[in-house]
Design a protein around this motif. Structure first.
Motif, short mmCIF file in Angstrom:
data_model
loop_
_atom_site.label_atom_id
_atom_site.label_comp_id
_atom_site.label_asym_id
_atom_site.label_seq_id
_atom_site.Cartn_x
_atom_site.Cartn_y
_atom_site.Cartn_z
N PRO A 231 8.26 -19.14 28.31
CA PRO A 231 9.52 -19.82 28.65
C PRO A 231 9.44 -21.34 28.62
CG PRO A 231 9.13 -17.99 30.13
CD PRO A 231 7.88 -18.15 29.33
N SER A 232 8.25 -21.92 28.79
CA SER A 232 8.10 -23.39 28.78
C SER A 232 7.58 -23.91 27.45
CB SER A 232 7.15 -23.82 29.91
OG SER A 232 5.86 -23.24 29.73
N ALA A 233 7.68 -23.10 26.40
CA ALA A 233 7.15 -23.49 25.10
C ALA A 233 7.93 -24.69 24.53
CB ALA A 233 7.23 -22.32 24.13
N TYR A 234 7.20 -25.51 23.72
CA TYR A 234 7.79 -26.72 23.12
C TYR A 234 8.08 -26.47 21.64
CZ TYR A 234 7.55 -31.15 20.56
OH TYR A 234 7.78 -32.18 19.69
N TYR A 235 9.33 -26.78 21.25
CA TYR A 235 9.72 -26.72 19.83
C TYR A 235 10.51 -28.00 19.49
CZ TYR A 235 8.65 -21.74 20.28
OH TYR A 235 8.03 -20.54 20.53
#
Length: 323
Positions: free
Chosen positions: A246-250
Motif C-alpha cells: 500500500p505504501s509503494a512508490y510509482y
C-alpha cells in the motif's frame, strides 16, 4: 416848327431808349431762369447718368458675387467629394492592411497551435503533475502530422543500440519525480485517439488494486520490484501492482514497454541515455520516468512522427533503436 419837330423826335428817341432798357431789364431774369433751368437740367442729367452707372455697377457686383459664390460652392463640393474619396480609399487600405495582418497572425497562431501536442503532456498531468518540456523543441513536424504517420506505422528509426545495464540508486529522488496516487477507473487521457494494435494497451489500461495474495496468485513469478515497489509483467509491458504494498512508490501510472523483459528501471535508464545522446534529455540517468523524462520522450515522439504518449511504448523504443 423845326424846333417842335426836333423836340418830338428827341422825345420819341428818349422814350424808345427807355422802353428798350425796360424790356432788356425784364428779359434778364428770364434768361437767368432759363440758364438756371438749363444748368439744373444739365446737372440732373449728370446725376441721372451717375445713378445709372452706380446701379449698373451694383448689378455687376451682385452678379460677380453670385458667380464667385457659385464657383466657391462648386469648389467646396469638389473638395468634399475628393476628401470623401480619399478618406474612403484610406479606410479601404487600412481595412485591407488590418485584414492582411490578422490573416498573418491567424496563420502564425494556427502554425503554433499545430506544433502543440494534442495528446501527450495532458496525459501525464492527470497522473503526476505537469510535464516540463526540457528536451529539444519540436521544429520539424506538427503533432497532427506525427499522429497521422504513427497511425500509418511510419516513423523514423535510428541505428540499433545495444541495451546497457546501469547502476542506479536504491532510493528514488522523489523531488525530481514525485509519486502519483492510485485513481480507480482512471483512463490514460488521449489514448482513445491513438490508433493501431501497438497502442491498444494504453487504450485498455485501467489501474487495479489488489492485495499481495491476489497478485501472487495471478502473476506469481512475473512480478519484479523497482525502488521497493512491485510491477507485474503482461503482454510485453510492465504495470504497477497497486495494493501489493500500500505504501509503494510509482512515478508513472501506466504501461512501460519491457524489451527482452528488462526491468522497468533499466528500460527507463536506456531510454534516458539514448535521448541524452540525441540532445533531448539533459537530466541524470536515474531510471525514473518523471516529468523531465516524459517531456524529453514527448519531444522526441513529435519530431519522429510518433503518437505523443510521453511514455515508453514499443514504437518509441523501436525508433530509438533499442527494440
Amino acid at each position: 416848327m423845326r424846333i417842335l419837330v426836333v423836340s418830338l423826335c428827341s422825345l420819341a428817341l428818349v422814350s424808345m431808349v427807355c422802353g428798350a432798357q425796360k424790356e432788356e431789364k425784364k428779359s434778364q431774369p428770364k434768361k437767368q431762369a432759363q440758364t438756371a433751368q438749363s444748368a439744373h437740367a444739365a446737372g440732373g442729367g449728370a446725376s441721372g447718368k451717375k445713378t445709372s452707372t452706380a446701379t449698373h455697377q451694383a448689378q455687376n457686383n451682385r452678379n460677380a458675387h453670385r458667380v464667385t459664390a457659385a464657383n466657391n460652392a462648386q469648389k467646396g463640393k469638389r473638395n468634399q467629394g475628393s476628401t470623401a474619396v480619399n478618406q474612403g480609399q484610406k479606410r479601404k487600405k487600412a481595412q485591407t492592411s488590418n485584414a492582411a495582418n490578422q490573416t498573418r497572425k491567424g496563420k502564425k497562431n494556427q502554425t503554433q497551435a499545430e506544433r502543440q501536442p494534442k495528446y501527450g503532456e495532458t496525459t501525464q498531468a492527470a497522473s503526476a503533475g505537469q510535464v516540463k518540456g526540457t528536451g529539444k523543441r519540436n521544429q520539424a513536424n506538427p503533432a497532427n502530422v506525427s499522429n497521422q504517420n504513427a497511425a500509418k506505422g511510419k516513423f523514423a528509426k535510428n541505428k540499433p543500440l545495444k541495451p546497457q545495464h546501469f547502476n542506479l540508486a536504491k532510493q528514488p529522488n522523489t523531488a525530481k519525480a514525485p509519486a502519483v496516487k492510485f485513481q480507480r477507473g482512471r483512463r490514460i487521457q488521449g489514448s482513445q485517439n491513438w490508433q493501431g494494435q501497438r497502442y491498444a494497451v494504453f487504450r485498455n489500461y485501467k489501474p487495479q488494486w489488489h492485495d499481495q495474495n491476489w497478485w501472487r496468485g495471478h502473476y506469481g513469478n512475473n512480478i519484479v520490484f523497482v525502488f521497493g515497489s512491485p510491477y507485474y509483467w503482461n503482454a510485453g509491458y510492465w504495470f504497477p501492482a497497486w495494493g501489493y504494498n500500500p505504501s509503494a512508490y510509482y512515478a508513472w501510472d501506466g504501461p512501460i514497454y519491457g524489451y527482452n523483459r528488462m526491468p522497468p528501471d533499466q528500460v527507463i535508464a536506456n531510454v534516458q541515455s539514448a535521448l541524452q545522446q540525441q540532445g533531448y534529455y539533459h537530466g541524470e540517468v536515474d531510471g525514473l520516468i518523471g516529468p523531465q523524462t516524459r517531456g524529453a520522450i514527448a519531444d522526441y515522439q513529435r519530431d519522429h512522427g510518433l503518437y505523443t504518449t510521453s511514455t515508453i511504448d514499443q514504437p518509441t523504443l523501436q525508433s530509438l533503436g533499442i527494440a
